[in-house]
Design an enzyme around this catalytic site. Structure first.
Site, PDB file in Angstrom:
ATOM      1  N   LYS A 158     -39.347 -61.272  15.489  1.00  0.00           N
ATOM      2  CA  LYS A 158     -39.142 -60.756  16.587  1.00  0.00           C
ATOM      3  C   LYS A 158     -40.469 -61.033  17.623  1.00  0.00           C
ATOM      4  CE  LYS A 158     -36.821 -56.470  15.529  1.00  0.00           C
ATOM      5  NZ  LYS A 158     -36.625 -54.889  15.442  1.00  0.00           N
ATOM      6  N   HIS A 208     -27.897 -47.517  16.307  1.00  0.00           N
ATOM      7  CA  HIS A 208     -28.650 -47.097  17.394  1.00  0.00           C
ATOM      8  C   HIS A 208     -28.689 -45.843  17.759  1.00  0.00           C
ATOM      9  CE1 HIS A 208     -30.931 -48.691  21.148  1.00  0.00           C
ATOM     10  NE2 HIS A 208     -30.881 -47.158  21.183  1.00  0.00           N
ATOM     11  N   ARG A 292     -39.342 -45.064  30.659  1.00  0.00           N
ATOM     12  CA  ARG A 292     -38.455 -45.062  31.901  1.00  0.00           C
ATOM     13  C   ARG A 292     -37.249 -43.961  31.611  1.00  0.00           C
ATOM     14  NH1 ARG A 292     -36.438 -49.610  29.281  1.00  0.00           N
ATOM     15  NH2 ARG A 292     -34.194 -49.396  28.835  1.00  0.00           N
TER      16      ARG A 292
HETATM   17  C1  MV4 Z   1     -33.559 -55.002  14.056  1.00  0.00           C
HETATM   18  C2  MV4 Z   1     -32.359 -55.152  13.640  1.00  0.00           C
HETATM   19  C3  MV4 Z   1     -32.296 -54.888  12.233  1.00  0.00           C
HETATM   20  N1  MV4 Z   1     -33.340 -54.971  11.447  1.00  0.00           N
HETATM   21  N2  MV4 Z   1     -34.645 -54.925  13.329  1.00  0.00           N
HETATM   22  C4  MV4 Z   1     -32.098 -55.467  18.663  1.00  0.00           C
HETATM   23  C5  MV4 Z   1     -32.697 -54.871  19.864  1.00  0.00           C
HETATM   24  C6  MV4 Z   1     -34.132 -54.988  19.623  1.00  0.00           C
HETATM   25  N3  MV4 Z   1     -34.506 -53.732  20.152  1.00  0.00           N
HETATM   26  C7  MV4 Z   1     -34.196 -54.637  18.142  1.00  0.00           C
HETATM   27  N4  MV4 Z   1     -32.818 -55.059  17.455  1.00  0.00           N
HETATM   28  C8  MV4 Z   1     -32.694 -54.990  16.154  1.00  0.00           C
HETATM   29  N5  MV4 Z   1     -33.845 -54.893  15.347  1.00  0.00           N
HETATM   30  C9  MV4 Z   1     -34.750 -54.895  12.015  1.00  0.00           C
HETATM   31  N6  MV4 Z   1     -36.024 -54.853  11.280  1.00  0.00           N
HETATM   32  C10 MV4 Z   1     -31.102 -54.997  14.392  1.00  0.00           C
HETATM   33  C11 MV4 Z   1     -31.410 -55.128  15.779  1.00  0.00           C
HETATM   34  C12 MV4 Z   1     -29.966 -55.207  16.279  1.00  0.00           C
HETATM   35  C13 MV4 Z   1     -29.452 -54.056  17.261  1.00  0.00           C
HETATM   36  C14 MV4 Z   1     -30.259 -53.145  17.392  1.00  0.00           C
HETATM   37  C15 MV4 Z   1     -29.647 -52.023  18.142  1.00  0.00           C
HETATM   38  C16 MV4 Z   1     -28.501 -51.991  18.688  1.00  0.00           C
HETATM   39  C17 MV4 Z   1     -27.901 -53.230  18.488  1.00  0.00           C
HETATM   40  C18 MV4 Z   1     -28.507 -54.415  17.985  1.00  0.00           C
HETATM   41  C19 MV4 Z   1     -27.506 -55.458  17.536  1.00  0.00           C
HETATM   42  C20 MV4 Z   1     -28.101 -56.545  17.246  1.00  0.00           C
HETATM   43  C21 MV4 Z   1     -29.446 -56.566  16.452  1.00  0.00           C
END
Ligand code: MV4
Length: 445
Positions: A158, A208, A292
């Site tokens: 990330k 989420h 926000r």
């Molecule tokens: C992740 C994850 C799985 N494992 N981190 C997507 C947006 C960003 N804020 C972080 N995200 C994710 N982080 C770990 N360690 C999966 C996602 C993710 C996701 C998260 C929330 C809602 C939709 C998503 C779609 C794909 C991946």
């Protein structure tokens, strides 16, 4: 109380803020680009100032133009809405320097959460669960390989300056690391002018779930329960609801406590949201904080009976909050209606709305700036309405939502209504058995 608030935004959120200001007896100033001269926020505000050409960089993102509009109209405060300058620390700082209250957090609070590695370190210190992974920036490909083997595959890369999914890469084995490492770094550098990346264990098929919080100027923080935002497509939320069908009283207690710890760790002032990933075992991990008001704040308003914009304004003027936490009463679901063609890869469909009949009736709230004869400009976000259905139970809220979608008449543009109609009848959605991957396998008929 503030006499006059300038709203540095457009569309439904500008209208949403004007409505609350009017109820509070506060005058409003709209700002608009030349593309938005016929918009409802311009008509409904007490005053309106044109701030530039259609491109966001010339108008809604142009700090100098917005500050000039605030100066000539004598605004006491600026509400940034969401998007545009809402999480811009520089803008919050400049407002302060001009003696204009930024209705939101201080620059220091925005910065503390804007850099994801810094935010994660702060959360670890505060005792908020975070996804296991290496602390700090990845120094080299070698470092990344070593760390991935320590954590165990799959891992995710990330951008520290990122958020909202931009520039992320999932890595499944050593052989994929070099390419992923290089592309993640290049994408981060191009998108954020900061190519710093970090690594976490990849949580598979997470939900989420986010907690709405409010903090006042005296260090008190409360939470207003959760929203489930797992129905997303390419990191764009399409449906949100409260309570989450996955929630238990025990999990809400633990996540609420963690969210309060997170916000308290930075002495957070204003309304905000702590986003969590929740795995199938109900382990939850801090993901990021949104400093926000969010698009989906309405579902929380409907199940807690708070006007969150009003709370935000009261906090900004220095009123203390009650310090109580709130459980959801009943169930609320929000569908985002976008001017997009769901049969054509959700391609934007701007243009003139020739015929419009918006839904209403028991249990329906519509937040929208659309009207018959309105031309949706191609320059901005494609969301044209949010429908919020409220009922005693989730099943009733879904049925009310379906009924309202079926009476929504909109001609001249394509919208996401057909997608939502099918989703509200989907057995898996109705059973509450979904996660962030759900839409990948959803086929529109
Ligand atoms: C992740 C994850 C799985 N494992 N981190 C997507 C947006 C960003 N804020 C972080 N995200 C994710 N982080 C770990 N360690 C999966 C996602 C993710 C996701 C998260 C929330 C809602 C939709 C998503 C779609 C794909 C991946």
């Amino acid at each position: 109380m503030f006499k006059k608030i300038l709203i540095a935004n457009r569309g439904e959120i500008a209208l949403r803020i004007i409505r609350t200001c009017r109820e509070m007896g506060i005058k409003t100033i709209a700002v608009y680009s030349t593309a938005d001269k016929d918009s409802l926020h311009v008509k409904f505000a007490d005053e309106a100032v044109c701030i530039g050409k259609p491109a966001s960089s010339d108008s809604y993102l142009n700090i100098a133009h917005i500050m000039a509009a605030a100066e000539i109209t004598n605004a006491d405060a600026i509400h940034p809405g969401y998007g545009f300058l809402a999480e811009n620390a520089k803008f919050s700082e400049i407002c302060g320097e001009h003696g204009i209250k930024f209705i939101g957090p201080t620059p220091a609070m925005i910065n503390a959460m804007g850099d994801k590695i810094t935010a994660k370190e702060t959360m670890i210190k505060a005792g908020v669960p975070v996804v296991p992974g290496g602390e700090g920036l990845l120094e080299s490909l070698d470092h990344a390989l070593r760390l991935a083997n320590e954590i165990g595959y799959p891992v995710i890369l990330k951008a520290t300056a990122g958020g909202g999914g931009k520039g992320m890469r999932v890595v499944w084995e050593d052989g994929d690391m070099e390419r992923s490492f290089n592309t993640a770094k290049a994408e981060a550098g191009a998108a954020f002018k900061n190519d710093g990346i970090y690594m976490e264990k990849f949580v598979e098929e997470p939900r989420h779930i986010e907690i709405q919080i409010a903090g006042d100027q005296y260090g008190r923080v409360s939470h207003l329960s959760e929203r489930d935002c797992s129905i997303q497509r390419r990191h764009q939320k399409l449906v949100e609801e409260s309570p989450s069908p996955f929630m238990t009283p025990e999990l809400r207690q633990r996540m609420g406590d963690a969210a309060i710890k997170a916000a308290s760790a930075i002495n957070y002032e204003s309304v905000g949201t702590i986003e969590f990933l929740v795995d199938k075992h109900r382990n939850f991990y801090f993901m990021e904080m949104n400093t926000r008001i969010q698009v989906e704040h309405c579902v929380t308003e409907e199940v807690t009976n708070f006007d969150l914009i009003k709370e935000q304004i009261k906090i900004a003027i220095g009123e203390p909050i009650s310090g109580t936490n709130y459980e959801p009463q009943g169930h609320a679901i929000e569908c985002r209606i976008n001017a997009e063609d769901p049969y054509n890869d959700f391609r934007p469909s701007p243009g003139k709305i020739t015929v419009l009949h918006q839904p209403g009736g028991h249990g329906i709230r519509v937040d929208s700036h659309a009207y018959a004869g309105y031309t949706i400009p191609p320059y901005y976000d494609s969301m044209i309405a949010k429908i919020i259905a409220v009922a005693r139970t989730r099943e009733e809220a879904i049925n009310t939502m379906h009924r309202s979608l079926s009476e929504y008449v909109i001609e001249g543009i394509k919208t996401t209504i057909p997608f939502h109609l099918q989703l509200m009848k989907d057995e898996r959605f109705r059973s509450g058995d979904f996660n962030t991957k759900f839409l990948e396998s959803f086929k529109l008929l």
